[in-house]
Design an enzyme around this catalytic site. Structure first.
Site, PDB file in Angstrom:
ATOM      1  N   GLU A 120     -10.862  -0.529  13.257  1.00  0.00           N
ATOM      2  CA  GLU A 120      -9.343  -1.230  12.745  1.00  0.00           C
ATOM      3  C   GLU A 120      -8.286  -1.048  13.934  1.00  0.00           C
ATOM      4  OE1 GLU A 120      -5.918   0.253   9.759  1.00  0.00           O
ATOM      5  OE2 GLU A 120      -8.037   0.762   9.306  1.00  0.00           O
ATOM      6  N   CYS A 153       0.606  -1.104   0.024  1.00  0.00           N
ATOM      7  CA  CYS A 153       0.011   0.099   0.084  1.00  0.00           C
ATOM      8  C   CYS A 153       0.937   1.403  -0.024  1.00  0.00           C
ATOM      9  CB  CYS A 153      -0.890   0.031   1.164  1.00  0.00           C
ATOM     10  SG  CYS A 153      -0.285  -0.050   2.895  1.00  0.00           S
ATOM     11  N   HIS A 176      19.533   0.313  -0.683  1.00  0.00           N
ATOM     12  CA  HIS A 176      18.001   0.627  -0.952  1.00  0.00           C
ATOM     13  C   HIS A 176      17.305  -0.637  -0.475  1.00  0.00           C
ATOM     14  CE1 HIS A 176      14.291   2.652  -1.911  1.00  0.00           C
ATOM     15  NE2 HIS A 176      14.014   1.600  -2.226  1.00  0.00           N
TER      16      HIS A 176
END
Length: 419
Positions: free
Chosen positions: A191, A50, A98
């Protein structure tokens, strides 16, 4: 071969664009096949969450980053300017660093969060199944997994709570030495409460009750955690049994008042209750904190804990960065050695061809009855001349050009001047 990372994340792109660039499980296998089939791409892994979409590629000598960028643009039917303005690119050792930073949670929205490592492992597995790994990326990802494990072991990057849900459970753990023996009342079924329930289950809490305005939503949550379900109106009769109350609803008015808690404490014979109110507006009247044996914490209290813990994670992140640089250099040493492996192989094959040619010539002369001593001398002379021909030419040219640095390298490589 070269290493490339192209991607967007929560720091460079909006949620709307990240949604459009995402690779869901339904399209990821097809996308991998297409990316691997792109000209110049030897290996590929697609990481899509996401908060980020990243393409990790190993390119052959003709491979270009532009080809990978164009593939991403066309696959998702994106405008070139829109994508390019949000896209970042890393190559070589920066690509290696990275990936290691991402695997360790150092590039995450929540510093040090562990979920990203599982998502990267899943992406690695998908690429493995699709035939997208042939050696270099496979080794890089395996190395990144071991680096993440080392960082978790040697630093405190994941030891401190940095989410409200985790902080609430961590607070409860400080007060109750054994959470597994406590009874917990969760008020709300959103949530945040779901995350709280998940953290509680990890702490071996088995006796949970979920109170919610609508039972259907609460039942969905309760099934996963084997919890009891009640309505908000039933809270007063169940509150005396609760050692811990954690509340997070969208109610505009408090749900739990001072009088309700006071009556519960009398039934409990003043056994203490921990109440954690993580709702805004508040679910629990602030006057509850005036009661003996009632310990009330609000979201502001938790925020202070979270900020302290974030600072601890930032210090741990500095340690993690040093570990990553060390591990990156180790990987790059191996990666660069691959080029020398090819050169060594070619050099040996060339020398073996010379040997076979000269040995064949010598054996033929022996079959014809020529003097063996003369044949052996000629074999040694011809083989020596062939082996030293190219190095001798290189030394002569370097001397002619006055290239002292190359002369020194050649001399070292040939073992000259070492006696």
């Amino acid at each position: 071969m070269s290493l490339l990372v192209l991607g967007i994340n929560h720091k460079t792109a909006s949620v709307a664009l990240r949604e459009r660039v995402a690779f869901g499980p339904d399209i990821a296998p097809k996308a991998l096949q297409e990316l691997i089939g792109t000209q110049g791409v030897e290996e590929a892994v697609i990481v899509s969450t996401c908060n980020r979409t990243e393409l990790y590629c190993c390119l052959d000598p003709q491979g270009q980053s532009d080809a990978v960028r164009h593939w991403l643009q066309h696959f998702h039917h994106l405008d070139e300017d829109e994508l390019t303005s949000c896209l970042y690119q890393h190559q070589g050792e920066e690509a290696v660093r990275h990936l290691m930073r991402v695997a360790c949670g150092l590039d995450s929205l929540v510093l040090g969060e562990p979920q990203i490592l599982g998502q990267i492992k899943q992406a690695y597995s998908q690429s493995h199944q699709a035939g997208g790994l042939k050696g270099i990326l496979e080794r890089l990802f395996q190395k990144s997994f071991s680096v993440a494990k080392r960082v978790r072991t040697e630093t405190e990057i994941g030891a401190s709570a940095v989410s409200v849900a985790f902080a609430a459970v961590s607070l409860a753990k400080r007060i109750f030495s054994d959470l597994g023996r406590t009874r917990v009342l969760l008020v709300g079924a959103g949530e945040t409460v779901e995350l709280v329930a998940r953290h509680l289950k990890e702490q071996s809490v088995t006796r949970m009750t979920v109170a919610n305005r609508t039972l259907e939503r609460a039942q969905n949550l309760a099934r996963e955690f084997e919890a009891e379900v009640i309505t908000l109106e039933q809270i007063p009769e169940h509150l005396p049994q609760a050692d811990i109350v954690i509340s997070s609803t969208a109610s505009p008015l408090p749900i739990i008042g001072k009088g309700m808690v006071e009556r519960a404490l009398k039934v409990r014979r003043h056994q203490p209750i921990l109440l954690v109110d993580i709702a805004v507006p508040r679910d629990i009247e602030p006057e509850v904190d005036e009661l003996n044996d009632a310990y009330l914490y609000t979201v502001d209290d938790l925020q202070g804990i979270i900020e302290q813990n974030l600072e601890a994670r930032r210090r741990a992140a500095g340690q993690a960065e040093r570990i990553i640089l060390e591990e990156r250099d180790q990987f790059m040493g191996w990666f660069r050695s691959l080029k020398s492996v090819d050169l060594i192989r070619d050099y040996r094959h060339g020398a073996e061809r010379m040997r076979e040619q000269e040995l064949g010539r010598a054996l033929q002369a022996l079959d014809q009855g020529e003097d063996p001593a003369k044949i052996m001398t000629e074999l040694a002379r011809r083989l020596t001349n062939k082996l030293i021909h190219t190095p001798t030419q290189a030394l002569a040219q370097a001397g002619k050009d006055g290239d002292q640095e190359l002369l020194a390298v050649l001399a070292h490589s040939l073992g000259l001047g070492q006696r």
